[in-house]
Motif scaffolding. Structure first.
Motif, PDB file in Angstrom:
ATOM      1  N   ASN A 244       0.827  -1.214   0.000  1.00  0.00           N
ATOM      2  CA  ASN A 244       0.000   0.000   0.000  1.00  0.00           C
ATOM      3  C   ASN A 244       0.856   1.257   0.000  1.00  0.00           C
TER       4      ASN A 244
ATOM      5  N   THR B 194      -5.866   4.122   1.074  1.00  0.00           N
ATOM      6  CA  THR B 194      -6.521   3.141   1.946  1.00  0.00           C
ATOM      7  C   THR B 194      -8.039   3.280   1.862  1.00  0.00           C
TER       8      THR B 194
ATOM      9  N   ARG C  53      -9.244   1.756  -1.341  1.00  0.00           N
ATOM     10  CA  ARG C  53      -9.219   0.288  -1.259  1.00  0.00           C
ATOM     11  C   ARG C  53     -10.427  -0.212  -0.469  1.00  0.00           C
TER      12      ARG C  53
ATOM     13  N   ASN D  83      -4.508  -4.796   1.543  1.00  0.00           N
ATOM     14  CA  ASN D  83      -3.364  -4.987   0.643  1.00  0.00           C
ATOM     15  C   ASN D  83      -3.716  -6.049  -0.394  1.00  0.00           C
TER      16      ASN D  83
ATOM     17  N   TYR E   5      -6.506  -2.579  -6.061  1.00  0.00           N
ATOM     18  CA  TYR E   5      -5.697  -1.355  -5.999  1.00  0.00           C
ATOM     19  C   TYR E   5      -6.575  -0.100  -6.075  1.00  0.00           C
TER      20      TYR E   5
END
Length: 378
Positions: free
Chosen positions: A188, A251, A254, A295, A358
């Motif tokens: 990340n 983050t 994601r 991740n 991603y």
């Protein structure tokens, strides 16, 4: 159309100018070894992880190695860890002459099962390495309880989990004795090569790791310790100082992608039919912001290997993390474990598959991924 597992070009393109400027500045300074950007990054990452000290090193693997060395782990010692992780988790233990003692995983989180630790302890046990796999914290409270009861050090392997939060709000790396991070490009927070960091709240351990990363030398050319060449390059630190500014946004994206996947998979009927089991963010309802940093987005699926082949044919990126648990790796057969000793790890190795997650992933791409999986099960 096809969807890659990771698109580093799309990831780095918006940062092109800022990264090139950082590289240019490093080049002009000529401070390539432990230059100012390394110290700056160490302070910033340590604070981000809710810790006091950061020691930039050459990889996540070397972060584990230097942490174990700082704790004096060596021949005759045993370290409790998981059979289901990237090779370095156990490999670092063995490189120092110590023995990894394996404990099976929780089938929901894929992390070390705390209820199984005590039965694996012996008089030789010196440390526990829980892995925050895929970006979700291991259940640290009971792990720390066992560690305190038996006077064991705890090294958090947070290679995939920078910024991830436990249910009580504490961040990965801040709970144990030392936390270890990787800046491999697919992480990340990734650099343009290899890089890592060890973080801690213990000033003595921090100083010991700083000395160990430069061959155990302090002052230069005077050695009280035998260390290694574990330095983080200034060029990589400069890049990471640029990218760290964007980490929370990545983050968040994601997490949004994960939520969208949940909806798409449920709409497809794959979850209800039992073809696909979604990852479970076990801390999401606890109110913490970074309950899972994704991740990887890892599914449990029926006919995994055939699905993998199907997705490859469709141009959909997918990967298996990890196909062979430690106890079945040829190099670890000497440990004496057998097939069937860790059934949850073995089952995960046969049933799991990671799909693209991603930050730059579009709605259209996610829809394509889910439709490709749905087509396989029709």
């Amino acid at each position: 159309m096809g969807v890659p597992l990771l698109d580093l070009k799309a990831h780095h393109e918006p940062l092109h100018q800022a990264i090139m400027a950082a590289l240019e500045q490093t080049f002009r300074s000529q401070a390539f070894i432990l230059g100012p950007d390394v110290g700056k990054l160490e302070e910033r990452v340590a604070a981000y992880c809710q810790t006091t000290y950061g020691i930039g090193v050459s990889s996540g693997t070397d972060a584990l190695l230097v942490a174990l060395m700082a704790l004096g782990i060596g021949p005759g010692d045993e370290v409790i860890t998981t059979p289901y992780s990237f090779f370095a988790t156990a490999g670092a233990v063995v490189r120092l002459g110590a023995k990894p003692v394996l404990v099976d995983i929780d089938p929901v989180t894929y992390n070390l099962d705390p209820t199984k630790i005590k039965s694996a302890l012996t008089a030789k046990s010196k440390a526990i390495i829980p892995v925050h796999l895929y970006g979700q914290c291991a259940d640290m409270a009971p792990i720390m309880d066992v560690a305190k009861q038996y006077n064991l050090s705890v090294i958090e392997d947070a290679a995939q989990a920078i910024g991830s939060e436990y249910g009580d709000g504490r961040r990965a790396c801040s709970i144990g004795t030392i936390g270890c991070l990787s800046f491999f490009p697919s992480k990340n927070l990734g650099c343009l090569g290899d890089g890592g960091m060890a973080v801690t709240n213990d000033p003595d351990l921090a100083e010991r790791m700083r000395v160990l990363r430069v061959h155990g030398s302090k002052p230069k050319y005077y050695h009280k310790l035998i260390g290694g060449n574990f330095r983080l390059d200034t060029i990589q630190a400069a890049v990471l100082n640029v990218k760290l500014n964007y980490l929370d946004g990545w983050t968040k994206r994601r997490q949004e992608n994960a939520t969208r996947y949940e909806a798409l998979f449920k709409q497809s009927g794959l979850v209800q039919n039992g073809n696909v089991k979604l990852p479970e963010p076990v801390y999401r309802n606890s109110g913490v912001k970074h309950y899972h940093i994704y991740n990887q987005f890892v599914l449990r699926v029926e006919q995994r290997d055939a699905l993998m082949t199907h997705l490859k044919q469709k141009g959909i990126g997918a990967e298996i993390y990890y196909p062979v648990p430690f106890h079945l790796q040829e190099c670890f057969l000497y440990l004496g474990y057998r097939e069937g000793d860790f059934p949850e790890s073995e089952r995960a190795a046969k049933e799991t598959i990671a799909i693209p997650i991603y930050p730059e992933l579009t709605v259209e791409q996610q829809t394509e991924v889910v439709e490709a999986i749905a087509a396989f099960y029709r």
